[in-house]
Design a protein around this motif. Structure first.
Motif, short mmCIF file in Angstrom:
data_model
loop_
_atom_site.label_atom_id
_atom_site.label_comp_id
_atom_site.label_asym_id
_atom_site.label_seq_id
_atom_site.Cartn_x
_atom_site.Cartn_y
_atom_site.Cartn_z
N ASP A 160 38.15 42.63 43.61
CA ASP A 160 37.69 43.42 42.46
C ASP A 160 36.25 43.88 42.64
O ASP A 160 35.91 45.04 42.36
N LEU A 161 35.40 42.98 43.12
CA LEU A 161 34.00 43.33 43.35
C LEU A 161 33.86 44.37 44.45
O LEU A 161 33.05 45.30 44.35
N VAL A 162 34.66 44.23 45.50
CA VAL A 162 34.63 45.18 46.60
C VAL A 162 35.02 46.57 46.11
O VAL A 162 34.41 47.58 46.48
N GLN A 163 36.03 46.66 45.27
CA GLN A 163 36.48 47.95 44.75
C GLN A 163 35.37 48.65 43.98
O GLN A 163 35.12 49.85 44.17
N VAL A 164 34.68 47.94 43.10
CA VAL A 164 33.61 48.53 42.29
C VAL A 164 32.46 48.96 43.20
O VAL A 164 31.90 50.05 43.06
N PHE A 165 32.10 48.09 44.14
CA PHE A 165 31.03 48.36 45.10
C PHE A 165 31.31 49.63 45.89
O PHE A 165 30.46 50.51 46.02
N MET A 166 32.52 49.75 46.40
CA MET A 166 32.89 50.91 47.19
C MET A 166 32.87 52.18 46.35
O MET A 166 32.41 53.24 46.80
N SER A 167 33.36 52.09 45.15
CA SER A 167 33.38 53.25 44.27
C SER A 167 31.97 53.76 44.00
O SER A 167 31.71 54.98 44.04
N ASP A 168 31.05 52.84 43.75
CA ASP A 168 29.66 53.23 43.47
C ASP A 168 29.03 53.90 44.68
O ASP A 168 28.36 54.94 44.56
N LEU A 169 29.22 53.32 45.88
CA LEU A 169 28.55 53.85 47.05
C LEU A 169 29.23 55.09 47.62
O LEU A 169 28.59 55.91 48.29
N HIS A 170 30.53 55.24 47.36
CA HIS A 170 31.19 56.49 47.75
C HIS A 170 30.50 57.68 47.09
O HIS A 170 30.40 58.76 47.68
N PHE A 196 39.43 52.46 51.65
CA PHE A 196 38.64 52.53 52.88
C PHE A 196 38.86 53.89 53.53
O PHE A 196 39.95 54.44 53.48
N ASP A 197 37.81 54.40 54.16
CA ASP A 197 37.91 55.68 54.86
C ASP A 197 38.41 55.51 56.28
O ASP A 197 39.07 56.39 56.83
N ILE A 198 38.05 54.37 56.89
CA ILE A 198 38.35 54.11 58.29
C ILE A 198 39.02 52.76 58.42
O ILE A 198 38.61 51.78 57.78
#
Length: 273
Positions: A160-170, A196-198
């Motif tokens: 869950d934390l990874v998802q939020v983190f990725m969304s913010d930095l995307h 993930f992009d890659i």
């Protein structure tokens, strides 16, 4: 054991066989060296190319691999300390220094696209966040050229934390790579939510793949997963022409490994400067 001082070792360990005692002392000494090196920022990045399969002479991006040096300039082998520090604050400091060095390289070389490794455990670590914010503030174009590689093993710990983190930095233009995919940790129900992009296919499937039917089937399945989720694919640990030829034939987007280049602390843009 790694967090104990030598004089605090359990009696059983101190009375163990000489080899075990020597190994414990060696690990403690390596940790002391690493902590000293980090306090003095005795670190460098080694850069390994990730090439386009369709045109191996062209780089897709580079991966920056952190190298920790002792006071004599000698590299401290990561295997001697990484297992003991990856869950600790020392691991977070390593991630922050890797990011700092990566951002410096991106600022110095406008044409560079660079992947930097991090553990999901560093999400929210103040030192890491401070380094990123400063780098993006000083040069807003860096975000579009920065790739953050998160290992499959740590991503699943806190999805869950990874998802939020990725969304913010995307939103800042930063891309994400899922490292060591296929090593056996990710739940596919989370994979569809991570975005993930890659996708970097674990080298355990890649080494010798041209003559390993099992790994051929498994790698093709992983490529199908990546294609379904619209992820770019990178085969890790490509070490010979036969494996590279096979991977090209099944549609891997990019390849990385000693066949195309060893990590170097003296990349072309530094030589040019």
């Amino acid at each position: 054991m790694h967090n104990l001082k030598r004089d605090e070792m359990p009696v059983a360990a101190s009375l163990g066989d000489p080899f075990s005692v020597a190994m414990d002392l060696r690990d403690d000494e390596a940790l002391d060296l690493v902590r000293h090196a980090l306090r003095h920022k005795q670190v460098k990045l080694a850069y390994q190319p990730v090439v386009q399969t369709a045109n191996p002479d062209r780089m897709a991006f580079y991966e920056g691999l952190l190298r920790v040096h002792d006071s004599m300039g000698r590299v401290i082998p990561a295997k001697s300390f990484i297992g003991a520090v990856e869950d600790s604050e020392t691991g977070r400091i390593l991630d922050a220094l890797a990011l700092e060095k990566g951002l410096e390289a991106l600022a110095a070389e406008p044409g560079l696209r660079l992947a930097i490794n991090m553990s999901a455990r560093s999400i929210g670590y103040p030192g890491w966040i401070k380094v990123l914010e400063r780098g993006l503030r000083d040069n807003p174009t860096i975000g579009e050229r920065l790739i953050l590689e998160i290992t499959e093993r740590t991503a699943i710990i806190m999805p869950d934390l990874v998802q939020v983190f990725m969304s913010d930095l995307h939103q800042k233009g930063i891309s994400f790579a899922l490292d060591d995919f296929g090593a056996g940790y990710t739940s596919f129900r989370y994979l569809k939510e991570f975005y993930f992009d890659i996708l970097k296919i674990d080298g355990g499937f890649i080494r010798g793949i041209h003559q390993n039917a099992d790994n051929q089937i498994l790698t093709q399945a992983l490529l199908s997963v990546a294609d379904h989720f619209d992820m770019f694919t990178v085969a890790e640990n490509v070490e010979n022409h036969m494996d590279a030829t096979y991977l090209a034939s099944i549609g891997v987007d990019c390849m990385q490994g000693y066949y195309f280049g060893a990590p170097t602390i003296d990349p072309y843009w530094q030589k040019r400067a």
